[in-house]
Design an enzyme around this catalytic site. Structure first.
Site, PDB file in Angstrom:
ATOM      1  N   SER A   7       2.566  56.872  74.297  1.00 20.78           N
ATOM      2  CA  SER A   7       1.257  56.715  73.652  1.00 20.78           C
ATOM      3  C   SER A   7       1.372  57.018  72.169  1.00 20.78           C
ATOM      4  CB  SER A   7       0.235  57.659  74.279  1.00 20.78           C
ATOM      5  OG  SER A   7      -0.868  57.782  73.408  1.00 20.78           O
ATOM      6  N   HIS A  32       1.736  52.127  74.545  1.00 19.57           N
ATOM      7  CA  HIS A  32       0.395  52.486  75.022  1.00 19.57           C
ATOM      8  C   HIS A  32      -0.475  52.806  73.814  1.00 19.57           C
ATOM      9  CE1 HIS A  32      -2.535  53.996  78.008  1.00 19.57           C
ATOM     10  NE2 HIS A  32      -2.781  54.960  77.134  1.00 19.57           N
ATOM     11  N   ASP A  34      -4.198  53.810  72.399  1.00 15.94           N
ATOM     12  CA  ASP A  34      -5.452  54.461  72.790  1.00 15.94           C
ATOM     13  C   ASP A  34      -6.549  54.223  71.764  1.00 15.94           C
ATOM     14  OD1 ASP A  34      -4.829  55.990  75.245  1.00 15.94           O
ATOM     15  OD2 ASP A  34      -3.309  56.915  73.958  1.00 15.94           O
ATOM     16  N   MET A  36     -10.460  54.836  70.788  1.00 18.98           N
ATOM     17  CA  MET A  36     -11.599  55.731  71.082  1.00 18.98           C
ATOM     18  C   MET A  36     -12.731  55.453  70.112  1.00 18.98           C
ATOM     19  SD  MET A  36      -9.521  59.274  71.486  1.00 18.98           S
ATOM     20  CE  MET A  36      -8.016  59.376  72.453  1.00 18.98           C
ATOM     21  N   HIS A  65      -5.594  50.807  75.913  1.00 20.85           N
ATOM     22  CA  HIS A  65      -6.488  51.642  76.739  1.00 20.85           C
ATOM     23  C   HIS A  65      -7.781  51.864  75.952  1.00 20.85           C
ATOM     24  CE1 HIS A  65      -7.049  55.964  78.628  1.00 20.85           C
ATOM     25  NE2 HIS A  65      -8.006  55.128  78.991  1.00 20.85           N
ATOM     26  N   MET A  67     -11.181  53.413  75.390  1.00 19.50           N
ATOM     27  CA  MET A  67     -12.096  54.504  75.736  1.00 19.50           C
ATOM     28  C   MET A  67     -13.347  54.297  74.893  1.00 19.50           C
ATOM     29  SD  MET A  67      -9.193  57.446  75.925  1.00 19.50           S
ATOM     30  CE  MET A  67      -8.024  56.382  75.084  1.00 19.50           C
ATOM     31  N   MET A 136      -6.702  58.826  84.878  1.00 20.75           N
ATOM     32  CA  MET A 136      -6.631  59.850  83.836  1.00 20.75           C
ATOM     33  C   MET A 136      -6.277  61.179  84.490  1.00 20.75           C
ATOM     34  SD  MET A 136      -7.054  58.521  80.843  1.00 20.75           S
ATOM     35  CE  MET A 136      -6.767  60.133  80.125  1.00 20.75           C
ATOM     36  N   ASP A 174      -1.958  58.895  82.994  1.00 22.70           N
ATOM     37  CA  ASP A 174      -2.103  59.138  81.560  1.00 22.70           C
ATOM     38  C   ASP A 174      -2.674  60.535  81.303  1.00 22.70           C
ATOM     39  OD1 ASP A 174      -2.497  58.918  78.846  1.00 22.70           O
ATOM     40  OD2 ASP A 174      -3.968  57.301  78.957  1.00 22.70           O
TER      41      ASP A 174
END
Ligand code: DX5
Ligand code: ZN
Length: 216
Positions: A7, A32, A34, A36, A65, A67, A136, A174
């Site tokens: 990540s 990966h 992330d 947000m 991913h 979020m 998660m 994760d």
């Protein structure tokens, strides 16, 4: 052997090119990424322009991913930025089935993520439609947290559901993965290990990736 997906949340953003080169030269399988929004999770990370630039540095799978709330607003933009797989949170989607179809129709693999409190049972009527489940193993929003042990039960239960239905849906884990707990996570039935701090804060990230890859 597990798929290893470092990540980049834990990467050195001032030297992102070097971090991407390191991953490309390593045994890492996926990047990966992330994303947000400060609404679905209490933190803001990076978004489209960063992913677009990371995409130009690698041929490896870009595993994004999300979020964020209402992820359907951005699915097409993430496809254009270079996402190969797009994972949305079940807790963020009122019309999850529609969201999954949208992701697939854009030509990406579709993942669905569950927060620690969300039972794997809630996937019963969507499992056959998706390419991956992301469980998660910490509360999403931050790197460097401790692995929630109960996740091991969830992995086993999900593994049974997938095998009973004869599916090949991947299980990605994760949060809080270390060289100490990775083997038990893979033995419980995980296919993909995401690791942020464990990889990027280690003295020798490539060796750590290799160790994760050969953990069982
Ligand atoms: C957390 C993110 C994770 C995070 C994991 O919300 O989804 O991907 O980067 O970081 P570590 O491996 O440090 O727990
Ligand atoms: Zn993640």
């Amino acid at each position: 052997m597990p798929i290893v997906a470092p990540s980049l949340l834990a990467a050195d953003f001032l030297h992102l090119q070097d971090e991407c080169t390191m991953l490309n030269e390593s045994e890492a399988d996926w990047f990966h990424l992330d994303v947000m929004d400060g609404v679905f999770v209490p933190n803001i990370s990076f978004g489209l322009p960063v992913i677009e630039q990371i995409r130009t540095t690698t041929q490896k799978t870009c595993d994004v991913h999300l979020m964020i709330v209402q992820p359907e607003r951005y699915a097409e933009a993430f496809k254009k930025a270079g996402a190969d797989m797009l994972t949305v949170h079940i807790e963020a989607c009122t019309h999850l089935h529609r969201n999954v179809q949208q992701i697939k129709s854009l030509g990406m693999q579709a993942g669905v993520s569950l927060n620690p409190h969300t039972p794997v049972d809630s996937l019963k009527d969507i499992l056959h439609d998706i390419d991956m489940v992301l469980l998660m193993s910490v509360n999403p929003g931050f790197g460097g947290q401790s692995f929630i042990l109960h996740t091991l039960q969830k992995i086993k239960e999900l593994r049974r559901m997938i095998d009973n239905q004869g599916l090949n849906t991947k299980i990605e884990i994760d949060g809080g993965i270390t060289l100490n707990n990775a083997a038990s996570i893979v033995r419980a039935g995980a296919d993909v290990l995401v690791a942020g701090s464990t990889v990027f804060k280690s003295a020798d990230p490539k060796a750590t990736i290799r160790a994760l890859k050969h953990i069982v």
